[in-house]
Design a protein around this motif. Sequence first.
Motif, PDB file in Angstrom:
ATOM      1  N   MET A  39      -0.534 -23.164 -10.607  1.00  0.00           N
ATOM      2  CA  MET A  39      -0.070 -24.227  -9.717  1.00  0.00           C
ATOM      3  C   MET A  39       0.015 -23.744  -8.273  1.00  0.00           C
ATOM      4  O   MET A  39      -0.414 -24.449  -7.341  1.00  0.00           O
ATOM      5  N   ILE A  40       0.543 -22.536  -8.067  1.00  0.00           N
ATOM      6  CA  ILE A  40       0.614 -21.990  -6.718  1.00  0.00           C
ATOM      7  C   ILE A  40      -0.793 -21.814  -6.150  1.00  0.00           C
ATOM      8  O   ILE A  40      -1.066 -22.124  -4.982  1.00  0.00           O
ATOM      9  N   GLY A  41      -1.712 -21.343  -6.984  1.00  0.00           N
ATOM     10  CA  GLY A  41      -3.079 -21.130  -6.519  1.00  0.00           C
ATOM     11  C   GLY A  41      -3.768 -22.422  -6.128  1.00  0.00           C
ATOM     12  O   GLY A  41      -4.343 -22.523  -5.031  1.00  0.00           O
ATOM     13  N   PHE A 106      -1.667  -8.289  -9.048  1.00  0.00           N
ATOM     14  CA  PHE A 106      -2.819  -8.824  -8.315  1.00  0.00           C
ATOM     15  C   PHE A 106      -2.573 -10.251  -7.834  1.00  0.00           C
ATOM     16  O   PHE A 106      -3.161 -10.679  -6.832  1.00  0.00           O
ATOM     17  N   PHE A 107      -1.691 -10.992  -8.520  1.00  0.00           N
ATOM     18  CA  PHE A 107      -1.313 -12.297  -7.984  1.00  0.00           C
ATOM     19  C   PHE A 107      -0.618 -12.141  -6.634  1.00  0.00           C
ATOM     20  O   PHE A 107      -0.925 -12.851  -5.677  1.00  0.00           O
ATOM     21  N   ILE A 183       9.218 -26.084  -6.806  1.00  0.00           N
ATOM     22  CA  ILE A 183      10.590 -26.034  -6.285  1.00  0.00           C
ATOM     23  C   ILE A 183      10.787 -24.778  -5.443  1.00  0.00           C
ATOM     24  O   ILE A 183      11.380 -24.823  -4.353  1.00  0.00           O
ATOM     25  N   ILE A 184      10.297 -23.643  -5.942  1.00  0.00           N
ATOM     26  CA  ILE A 184      10.385 -22.396  -5.168  1.00  0.00           C
ATOM     27  C   ILE A 184       9.677 -22.558  -3.832  1.00  0.00           C
ATOM     28  O   ILE A 184      10.198 -22.168  -2.774  1.00  0.00           O
ATOM     29  N   LEU A 202       6.765 -14.538   0.511  1.00  0.00           N
ATOM     30  CA  LEU A 202       7.913 -14.706  -0.385  1.00  0.00           C
ATOM     31  C   LEU A 202       7.526 -15.455  -1.649  1.00  0.00           C
ATOM     32  O   LEU A 202       7.947 -15.099  -2.761  1.00  0.00           O
ATOM     33  N   LEU A 203       6.735 -16.493  -1.469  1.00  0.00           N
ATOM     34  CA  LEU A 203       6.284 -17.292  -2.610  1.00  0.00           C
ATOM     35  C   LEU A 203       5.514 -16.416  -3.596  1.00  0.00           C
ATOM     36  O   LEU A 203       5.748 -16.467  -4.815  1.00  0.00           O
ATOM     37  N   GLY A 204       4.595 -15.586  -3.085  1.00  0.00           N
ATOM     38  CA  GLY A 204       3.810 -14.715  -3.947  1.00  0.00           C
ATOM     39  C   GLY A 204       4.663 -13.691  -4.668  1.00  0.00           C
ATOM     40  O   GLY A 204       4.480 -13.437  -5.865  1.00  0.00           O
ATOM     41  N   ALA A 205       5.623 -13.095  -3.951  1.00  0.00           N
ATOM     42  CA  ALA A 205       6.461 -12.046  -4.554  1.00  0.00           C
ATOM     43  C   ALA A 205       7.357 -12.605  -5.650  1.00  0.00           C
ATOM     44  O   ALA A 205       7.451 -12.048  -6.756  1.00  0.00           O
TER      45      ALA A 205
END
Length: 480
Positions: A39-41, A106-107, A183-184, A202-205
């Motif tokens: 979803m983030i991707g 890797f994400f 939400i994040i 921040l989102l990735g971490a």
Amino acid sequence: MNNSDSDGYAQQTPESEKLDLSTKLAFGAGDLGTAITAMIGISYLSPFLTDVAGLQPQLAGQTQLVGKVWDAINDPMVGVLSDRTQSQQGRRYPWMIWGAIPFGVFFFLQWIVPHFSNNENANQWGLFWYYTAISILFNAFYTVVNLPYTALTAELTQDYDERTSLNSFRFSFSIGGSILALIIGLVISLVVPDNKSTQYLLLGAICAIVSVLPLYWCVWGTKSRAQAVAKQHPQLEQTVSIPFLQQLKIAFTNRPFLFVIGIYLCSWLAVQLTAGIIPYFVTSWMRLPQWHISSVLLAVQGTAMAMLFVWSGISRRYGKRAVYFMGMGLWLIAQSGLFFVQPGQIVLMYVLAVLAGFGVSTAYLVPWSMLPDVIELDELNTGQRREGIFYSFIVFVQKICLGLAVNIVLQRLGAAGYIKPTTEIPLPNQPESVLDVIRFSIGPIPAIALILGLVLAYFYPLTRELHAQIVLQLQERQNK
């Protein structure tokens, strides 16, 4: 599970095919982490690459396409290898255990912006190769953890309706992961409103850490059940001896499997094309602040999650095909409506997003519930269980869809003259040609894919009654 749980299985043998709640929850958790990263991707990677990393839209599309093409190629490889894996932990679990940590690392590396040169052209190519390499590695480990996980569906139960229930739990966690990710993203965009680079880092971490842990919950919570079923059905853990090319030939002569591929292709092309264009639709067409991107996606995913168990119940009574028709009909109305929405019609936009969620939930539920039935037909024809090869091709189709959809949209946006937002002008006025690309990508193109999916579902040949006959024949063969 503890020993008492294993004893319970001795009393309630897998022949009953009823799964307890803890097993279903653990199985569902296995899709949480991959859903978060997916979803983030699909929702944020394209605008990150074009608006933060500064890649030209054409290069941003190509780097994602290269990663997804490789990702699609390695799916059959991992599928076949997992079918042939021999381990005390079974065929699937070693892949999930050892792949989880690199998957998260890797994400995270996708959300770093390196600097390679003061020369703009050289820096563009440096960024292109960095994100391409990270995309290849991330997607490889995504396959390593996700494909063996999806193949567990057919190894935990052989019951037609119980598989639909199992997939309901899976996709509840999947959609729940998507919602959690959004939400994040929404919280971070409100807490750090003026620094997009920090937002994405921040989102990735955070999402990398949250994505790894549920994979181990899945392994811990389902392994006892899988081992108990394997004792009753030893063919489930037999390694596959058929050569790879012959496996492909057999798979593609399985007529119901071809229909499932087509249905899944059409459904997920619409899902991914819509999700990929929503960030541009919300900001460039609707002229809304960035936080509305997460809100619109939350409306879709929240509705989809709420409807999963409703559709599962309807499926028990009317069948999977009827559920697909109902959901796709509502989704078609939503996609068509989004094409005609005008700036300022914010409430209507959210209403259509909710309506789309009714259909998205069936895109999650129905094709994945059909696939284990197809695998049993293949077992009847070949005498071997080959979950890996079938699941790998479904995931192959999904990733090809994603790569093509994202690349085509970004290529068209770049060719149409997309204007990158800046700190001074966060919502630039895009040319009419760019706005046309956005509107057609969210309306007519997904709608055509959904109509094709409906046609394929209408002619899908593997009914509940036919599947019951297949299972009966397999049981008779085993008892001989």
